[in-house]
Design an enzyme around this catalytic site. Structure first.
Site, PDB file in Angstrom:
ATOM      1  N   ARG A 103    -122.811 -34.547  38.337  1.00  0.00           N
ATOM      2  CA  ARG A 103    -123.042 -33.417  39.218  1.00  0.00           C
ATOM      3  C   ARG A 103    -121.706 -32.961  39.772  1.00  0.00           C
ATOM      4  O   ARG A 103    -120.926 -33.778  40.259  1.00  0.00           O
ATOM      5  CB  ARG A 103    -123.938 -33.916  40.359  1.00  0.00           C
ATOM      6  CG  ARG A 103    -124.772 -32.879  40.984  1.00  0.00           C
ATOM      7  CD  ARG A 103    -125.765 -33.507  41.916  1.00  0.00           C
ATOM      8  NE  ARG A 103    -125.130 -34.258  43.000  1.00  0.00           N
ATOM      9  CZ  ARG A 103    -125.737 -34.529  44.141  1.00  0.00           C
ATOM     10  NH1 ARG A 103    -126.983 -34.124  44.337  1.00  0.00           N
ATOM     11  NH2 ARG A 103    -125.133 -35.208  45.087  1.00  0.00           N
ATOM     12  N   THR A 107    -120.412 -27.616  43.649  1.00  0.00           N
ATOM     13  CA  THR A 107    -121.530 -26.696  43.397  1.00  0.00           C
ATOM     14  C   THR A 107    -122.873 -27.421  43.330  1.00  0.00           C
ATOM     15  O   THR A 107    -123.925 -26.798  43.401  1.00  0.00           O
ATOM     16  CB  THR A 107    -121.338 -25.974  42.051  1.00  0.00           C
ATOM     17  OG1 THR A 107    -121.399 -26.957  41.006  1.00  0.00           O
ATOM     18  CG2 THR A 107    -119.994 -25.263  41.989  1.00  0.00           C
ATOM     19  N   ASP A 201    -124.613 -43.494  46.560  1.00  0.00           N
ATOM     20  CA  ASP A 201    -124.380 -43.035  45.186  1.00  0.00           C
ATOM     21  C   ASP A 201    -124.702 -44.198  44.246  1.00  0.00           C
ATOM     22  O   ASP A 201    -123.985 -45.203  44.213  1.00  0.00           O
ATOM     23  CB  ASP A 201    -122.909 -42.609  45.046  1.00  0.00           C
ATOM     24  CG  ASP A 201    -122.615 -42.031  43.663  1.00  0.00           C
ATOM     25  OD1 ASP A 201    -123.046 -42.650  42.658  1.00  0.00           O
ATOM     26  OD2 ASP A 201    -121.964 -40.990  43.587  1.00  0.00           O
ATOM     27  N   ASP A 204    -121.949 -45.389  41.858  1.00  0.00           N
ATOM     28  CA  ASP A 204    -120.886 -46.146  42.533  1.00  0.00           C
ATOM     29  C   ASP A 204    -121.375 -47.532  42.927  1.00  0.00           C
ATOM     30  O   ASP A 204    -120.641 -48.515  42.820  1.00  0.00           O
ATOM     31  CB  ASP A 204    -120.415 -45.402  43.787  1.00  0.00           C
ATOM     32  CG  ASP A 204    -119.608 -44.149  43.452  1.00  0.00           C
ATOM     33  OD1 ASP A 204    -119.334 -43.925  42.254  1.00  0.00           O
ATOM     34  OD2 ASP A 204    -119.272 -43.399  44.383  1.00  0.00           O
TER      35      ASP A 204
HETATM   36  C1  PRP Z   1    -126.226 -38.845  40.340  1.00  0.00           C
HETATM   37  C2  PRP Z   1    -127.525 -39.484  39.914  1.00  0.00           C
HETATM   38  C3  PRP Z   1    -128.235 -38.399  39.161  1.00  0.00           C
HETATM   39  C4  PRP Z   1    -127.750 -37.155  39.852  1.00  0.00           C
HETATM   40  C5  PRP Z   1    -128.836 -36.663  40.756  1.00  0.00           C
HETATM   41  O1  PRP Z   1    -125.325 -38.880  39.282  1.00  0.00           O
HETATM   42  O2  PRP Z   1    -127.359 -40.648  39.157  1.00  0.00           O
HETATM   43  O3  PRP Z   1    -127.908 -38.357  37.777  1.00  0.00           O
HETATM   44  O4  PRP Z   1    -126.599 -37.497  40.629  1.00  0.00           O
HETATM   45  O5  PRP Z   1    -128.452 -35.483  41.359  1.00  0.00           O
HETATM   46  P1  PRP Z   1    -129.193 -34.108  41.097  1.00  0.00           P
HETATM   47  O6  PRP Z   1    -130.661 -34.392  41.140  1.00  0.00           O
HETATM   48  O7  PRP Z   1    -128.733 -33.276  42.262  1.00  0.00           O
HETATM   49  O8  PRP Z   1    -128.737 -33.562  39.786  1.00  0.00           O
HETATM   50  P2  PRP Z   1    -123.787 -38.459  39.453  1.00  0.00           P
HETATM   51  O9  PRP Z   1    -123.600 -37.005  39.217  1.00  0.00           O
HETATM   52  O10 PRP Z   1    -123.290 -38.984  40.776  1.00  0.00           O
HETATM   53  O11 PRP Z   1    -123.097 -39.202  38.259  1.00  0.00           O
HETATM   54  P3  PRP Z   1    -122.976 -40.775  37.969  1.00  0.00           P
HETATM   55  O12 PRP Z   1    -124.344 -41.266  37.610  1.00  0.00           O
HETATM   56  O13 PRP Z   1    -122.026 -40.824  36.823  1.00  0.00           O
HETATM   57  O14 PRP Z   1    -122.446 -41.445  39.202  1.00  0.00           O
END
Ligand code: PRP
Length: 211
Positions: A103, A107, A201, A204
């Protein structure tokens, strides 16, 4: 889209441990695996099976076996990878496809950086794995990839969800055969797009901070 919230004291207990900021990464990974095990039981309620003849030590009988084509598990990298082993433990009959989405922190829009899926998913039951359903952008993009490839049924397993993400999924897939199973429906999102109270997160907490 159909939403199902798991309602079980053991899941609630494990979710509380998972959310606790004092929980270490190794314990977090262990809890995710245990929760996925419990949720997989519910998420596979509509798993397609066909009759299968066997002999017990006593007599012949007709049992069942998982139908072909085999179901497809799709973890959304990174955090969804933390759910894959637990899922495959109960569902070793799956093949696995991968979608990498992160994400954009400003944005909050999903950015796809990897996609390794079978080209033709006609008649396949798919199981998407991602601990977090926040704005819903990442899950909606993944489900759309699967439907575009011909998947007839998509089941998503998430641990925590915000109402905004559930609403986006409802809007994007009003009629499609899409089910979302979550362990908990939280209050909402904060100004950074984090689920409140959430669990932080998930990527993380599973794997450490990479950027
Ligand atoms: C997090 C999570 C989801 C997403 C959810 O991933 O694991 O995939 O955000 O958010 P959304 O519903 O608003 O799209 P992230 O982008 O932090 O990546 P990562 O899993 O690599 O940490």
């Amino acid at each position: 889209m159909e939403l199902h919230v798991a309602d079980h004291p053991l899941i609630d207990h494990k979710m509380t441990l998972l959310r606790d900021e004092r929980t270490s990464s190794s314990m977090f990974r262990e809890l995710v695996a245990e929760l996925v095990n419990l949720l997989t039981y519910e998420a596979t309620r509509s798993l397609r099976v066909v009759p299968h003849e066997i002999r017990t030590p006593v007599s012949a009988m007709t049992g069942v076996t998982v139908a072909a084509p085999l179901p497809l598990a799709v973890p959304i990298i990174r955090a969804g990878l933390g759910m894959l082993d637990g899922f495959l433990k109960l569902m070793p009959y799956c093949e696995v496809g991968f979608v990498g989405i992160r994400r954009n922190e400003e944005t909050l829009q999903p950015e796809t950086y990897a996609k390794r899926l079978p080209e033709d998913l006609a008649d396949r039951q798919c199981f998407v794995l991602d601990p977090m359903l926040a704005t819903g952008g990442s899950l909606a993009a993944t489900v759309q990839f699967l439907l575009d490839a011909g998947a007839t049924e998509v089941n998503a397993i998430c641990l925590v969800a915000a109402p905004q993400g559930v609403e986006l999924m409802r809007q994007r897939f009003p009629d499609a055969n899409v089910r979302v199973l979550i362990a908990a429906l939280d209050e909402g999102l904060n100004e950074h797009g984090f689920i409140v109270p959430g669990l932080g997160d998930a990527g993380d907490r599973l794997y450490g901070v990479v950027d």
